[in-house]
Design a protein around this motif. Structure first.
Motif, PDB file in Angstrom:
ATOM      1  N   PRO A  25       8.456   5.934   3.746  1.00  9.25           N
ATOM      2  CA  PRO A  25       7.011   5.680   3.860  1.00  9.25           C
ATOM      3  C   PRO A  25       6.693   4.353   4.524  1.00  9.25           C
ATOM      4  CG  PRO A  25       7.557   6.522   1.672  1.00  9.25           C
ATOM      5  CD  PRO A  25       8.846   6.243   2.360  1.00  9.25           C
ATOM      6  N   GLN A  26       7.495   3.318   4.231  1.00  6.72           N
ATOM      7  CA  GLN A  26       7.237   2.013   4.831  1.00  6.72           C
ATOM      8  C   GLN A  26       7.362   2.060   6.355  1.00  6.72           C
ATOM      9  OE1 GLN A  26       9.298   2.619   2.335  1.00  6.72           O
ATOM     10  NE2 GLN A  26       8.897   1.237   0.623  1.00  6.72           N
ATOM     11  N   VAL A  27       8.365   2.774   6.843  1.00  8.48           N
ATOM     12  CA  VAL A  27       8.582   2.861   8.290  1.00  8.48           C
ATOM     13  C   VAL A  27       7.469   3.680   8.942  1.00  8.48           C
ATOM     14  CG1 VAL A  27      10.160   3.681  10.084  1.00  8.48           C
ATOM     15  CG2 VAL A  27      11.070   2.578   8.035  1.00  8.48           C
ATOM     16  N   ILE A  28       7.065   4.762   8.302  1.00 15.45           N
ATOM     17  CA  ILE A  28       6.005   5.613   8.858  1.00 15.45           C
ATOM     18  C   ILE A  28       4.692   4.840   8.967  1.00 15.45           C
ATOM     19  CG2 ILE A  28       4.616   7.669   8.449  1.00 15.45           C
ATOM     20  CD1 ILE A  28       7.069   8.933   7.127  1.00 15.45           C
ATOM     21  N   VAL A  29       4.331   4.118   7.907  1.00 20.75           N
ATOM     22  CA  VAL A  29       3.064   3.375   7.929  1.00 20.75           C
ATOM     23  C   VAL A  29       3.128   2.245   8.947  1.00 20.75           C
ATOM     24  CG1 VAL A  29       1.476   2.005   6.546  1.00 20.75           C
ATOM     25  CG2 VAL A  29       2.562   4.002   5.552  1.00 20.75           C
ATOM     26  N   ARG A  30       4.289   1.599   9.091  1.00 19.46           N
ATOM     27  CA  ARG A  30       4.426   0.546  10.110  1.00 19.46           C
ATOM     28  C   ARG A  30       4.239   1.129  11.502  1.00 19.46           C
ATOM     29  NH1 ARG A  30       3.415  -4.148   7.814  1.00 19.46           N
ATOM     30  NH2 ARG A  30       4.716  -4.509   5.994  1.00 19.46           N
ATOM     31  N   PHE A 153     -11.208   0.033  12.117  1.00 21.68           N
ATOM     32  CA  PHE A 153     -11.496   0.541  10.777  1.00 21.68           C
ATOM     33  C   PHE A 153     -10.284   1.275  10.205  1.00 21.68           C
ATOM     34  CE2 PHE A 153     -13.133   3.974   8.026  1.00 21.68           C
ATOM     35  CZ  PHE A 153     -13.756   3.208   7.068  1.00 21.68           C
ATOM     36  N   PHE A 154      -9.631   2.116  10.993  1.00 23.04           N
ATOM     37  CA  PHE A 154      -8.447   2.828  10.517  1.00 23.04           C
ATOM     38  C   PHE A 154      -7.306   1.866  10.200  1.00 23.04           C
ATOM     39  CE2 PHE A 154      -9.982   6.487  13.406  1.00 23.04           C
ATOM     40  CZ  PHE A 154     -10.876   6.895  12.431  1.00 23.04           C
ATOM     41  N   SER A 155      -7.224   0.785  10.965  1.00 24.09           N
ATOM     42  CA  SER A 155      -6.140  -0.182  10.755  1.00 24.09           C
ATOM     43  C   SER A 155      -6.252  -0.874   9.395  1.00 24.09           C
ATOM     44  CB  SER A 155      -6.139  -1.232  11.868  1.00 24.09           C
ATOM     45  OG  SER A 155      -5.858  -0.644  13.124  1.00 24.09           O
ATOM     46  N   ILE A 156      -7.458  -0.986   8.883  1.00 22.17           N
ATOM     47  CA  ILE A 156      -7.632  -1.604   7.566  1.00 22.17           C
ATOM     48  C   ILE A 156      -6.807  -0.845   6.529  1.00 22.17           C
ATOM     49  CG2 ILE A 156      -9.284  -2.153   5.740  1.00 22.17           C
ATOM     50  CD1 ILE A 156     -11.444  -2.339   7.926  1.00 22.17           C
ATOM     51  N   PHE A 157      -6.942   0.480   6.526  1.00 18.45           N
ATOM     52  CA  PHE A 157      -6.252   1.295   5.530  1.00 18.45           C
ATOM     53  C   PHE A 157      -4.749   1.338   5.780  1.00 18.45           C
ATOM     54  CE2 PHE A 157     -10.614   2.839   5.815  1.00 18.45           C
ATOM     55  CZ  PHE A 157     -10.994   2.802   4.481  1.00 18.45           C
ATOM     56  N   ALA A 158      -4.349   1.291   7.051  1.00 21.23           N
ATOM     57  CA  ALA A 158      -2.918   1.295   7.356  1.00 21.23           C
ATOM     58  C   ALA A 158      -2.238   0.039   6.821  1.00 21.23           C
ATOM     59  CB  ALA A 158      -2.708   1.414   8.867  1.00 21.23           C
ATOM     60  N   TRP A 159      -2.869  -1.111   7.013  1.00 22.89           N
ATOM     61  CA  TRP A 159      -2.272  -2.359   6.529  1.00 22.89           C
ATOM     62  C   TRP A 159      -2.389  -2.483   5.012  1.00 22.89           C
ATOM     63  CZ3 TRP A 159       0.967  -5.345   9.110  1.00 22.89           C
ATOM     64  CH2 TRP A 159       0.988  -5.251  10.504  1.00 22.89           C
ATOM     65  N   VAL A 160      -3.440  -1.920   4.427  1.00 23.31           N
ATOM     66  CA  VAL A 160      -3.528  -1.885   2.960  1.00 23.31           C
ATOM     67  C   VAL A 160      -2.390  -1.047   2.392  1.00 23.31           C
ATOM     68  CG1 VAL A 160      -4.889  -0.976   1.029  1.00 23.31           C
ATOM     69  CG2 VAL A 160      -5.993  -2.371   2.773  1.00 23.31           C
ATOM     70  N   ALA A 161      -2.060   0.061   3.045  1.00 22.71           N
ATOM     71  CA  ALA A 161      -0.946   0.894   2.596  1.00 22.71           C
ATOM     72  C   ALA A 161       0.367   0.114   2.660  1.00 22.71           C
ATOM     73  CB  ALA A 161      -0.860   2.157   3.447  1.00 22.71           C
ATOM     74  N   CYS A 162       0.553  -0.678   3.711  1.00 24.20           N
ATOM     75  CA  CYS A 162       1.765  -1.509   3.806  1.00 24.20           C
ATOM     76  C   CYS A 162       1.836  -2.499   2.647  1.00 24.20           C
ATOM     77  CB  CYS A 162       1.789  -2.249   5.143  1.00 24.20           C
ATOM     78  SG  CYS A 162       1.995  -1.205   6.599  1.00 24.20           S
ATOM     79  N   ALA A 163       0.706  -3.126   2.350  1.00 23.40           N
ATOM     80  CA  ALA A 163       0.674  -4.079   1.235  1.00 23.40           C
ATOM     81  C   ALA A 163       0.942  -3.377  -0.089  1.00 23.40           C
ATOM     82  CB  ALA A 163      -0.680  -4.788   1.198  1.00 23.40           C
ATOM     83  N   PHE A 164       0.448  -2.156  -0.244  1.00 29.26           N
ATOM     84  CA  PHE A 164       0.659  -1.399  -1.482  1.00 29.26           C
ATOM     85  C   PHE A 164       2.131  -1.073  -1.676  1.00 29.26           C
ATOM     86  CE2 PHE A 164       1.136   2.831  -3.432  1.00 29.26           C
ATOM     87  CZ  PHE A 164       0.677   2.541  -4.710  1.00 29.26           C
ATOM     88  N   PHE A 165       2.809  -0.620  -0.626  1.00 25.94           N
ATOM     89  CA  PHE A 165       4.236  -0.318  -0.735  1.00 25.94           C
ATOM     90  C   PHE A 165       5.043  -1.580  -1.028  1.00 25.94           C
ATOM     91  CE2 PHE A 165       3.262   3.512   2.012  1.00 25.94           C
ATOM     92  CZ  PHE A 165       3.474   4.429   0.999  1.00 25.94           C
TER      93      PHE A 165
END
Length: 227
Positions: A25-30, A153-165
């Motif tokens: 998941p970390q690689v996919i979100v990156r 706007f989409f990038s906000i959620f992508a980087w939040v997902a990285c922080a969550f992982f």
């Protein structure tokens, strides 16, 4: 989430599996963060500036605010480089044998990702406000400018997902660091554990004689004749 090594990573020195790596998941979100940064840069770089006919100067389409274009491109360039760097870091994470090094990497990942999600939120608000004040944008620029705002706007959620992982990894490492002693494999008091000091008795031997074997052996009548 892997549970084989420290901070949710695999065992250090293990064999590298490319298929398992790209499915993390970390690689996919990156990779998603990297793609979004490329789109934002492309939209603004391609159509974000125009030449003002009256002054002959280059202006930004976002309400002639050069800072708006520079901000969108700037955070996306750094996001592009950071996404590539963290993907490489994911590969190196499995090779890190030091628990402290893994902890520092996870903290850097969590802090940077959360901060860049905030910067993209600021960029989304900034560009949206500037676009709302733009009168008569040059022909053919509207789609690019709106696309840059959308992918900010989409990038906000992508980087939040990285922080969550990254936070999940940090929590796994913190739980392991403060785990009770009896949960540690091979700890004192566990079957087959090593003695606490040379010459000390085994606190709980792994094998022992049956409790009634000696008593049963002592009750045998050896005076009876045998044939």
């Amino acid at each position: 989430m892997e549970a084989g090594g420290a901070y949710g990573g695999g065992k250090a020195g293990g064999a590298f599996d490319p298929q398992a790596f790209v499915q993390k998941p970390q690689v996919i979100v990156r990779a998603v963060c990297w793609l979004f940064s490329v789109i934002v840069m492309g939209c603004i770089s391609a159509k974000g500036w125009y030449i003002n006919k009256e002054s002959g100067q280059e202006r930004c389409v976002y309400n002639d605010d050069t800072n708006a274009c520079n901000y969108g491109v700037g955070i996306s360039v750094i996001a592009f480089v950071a996404a590539v760097g963290f993907i490489v870091g994911e590969y190196l994470f499995e090779q890190m044998s030091s628990v402290k090094t893994r902890k520092h990497y996870v903290l850097a990942d969590m802090g940077f990702s959360a901060f860049w999600a905030f910067l993209y939120f600021v960029g989304f608000c900034y560009l949206s406000n500037a676009w709302g004040k733009t009168d008569n944008p040059p022909m053919g620029t509207a789609n690019n400018m709106q696309g840059a705002i959308a992918f900010c706007f989409f990038s906000i959620f992508a980087w939040v997902a990285c922080a969550f992982f990254a936070f999940q990894r940090y929590r796994v490492g913190a739980d392991a660091a403060f785990a009770p002693a009896y949960e540690v494999e091979g700890g004192a008091g566990s079957p087959g554990a090593f003695p606490a000091y040379p010459g000390a008795p085994d606190p709980q031997p792994a094998y022992s004689d049956p409790p009634f074997s000696q008593q049963h052996a002592g009750n045998i009548d050896y005076s009876a004749p045998t044939y």
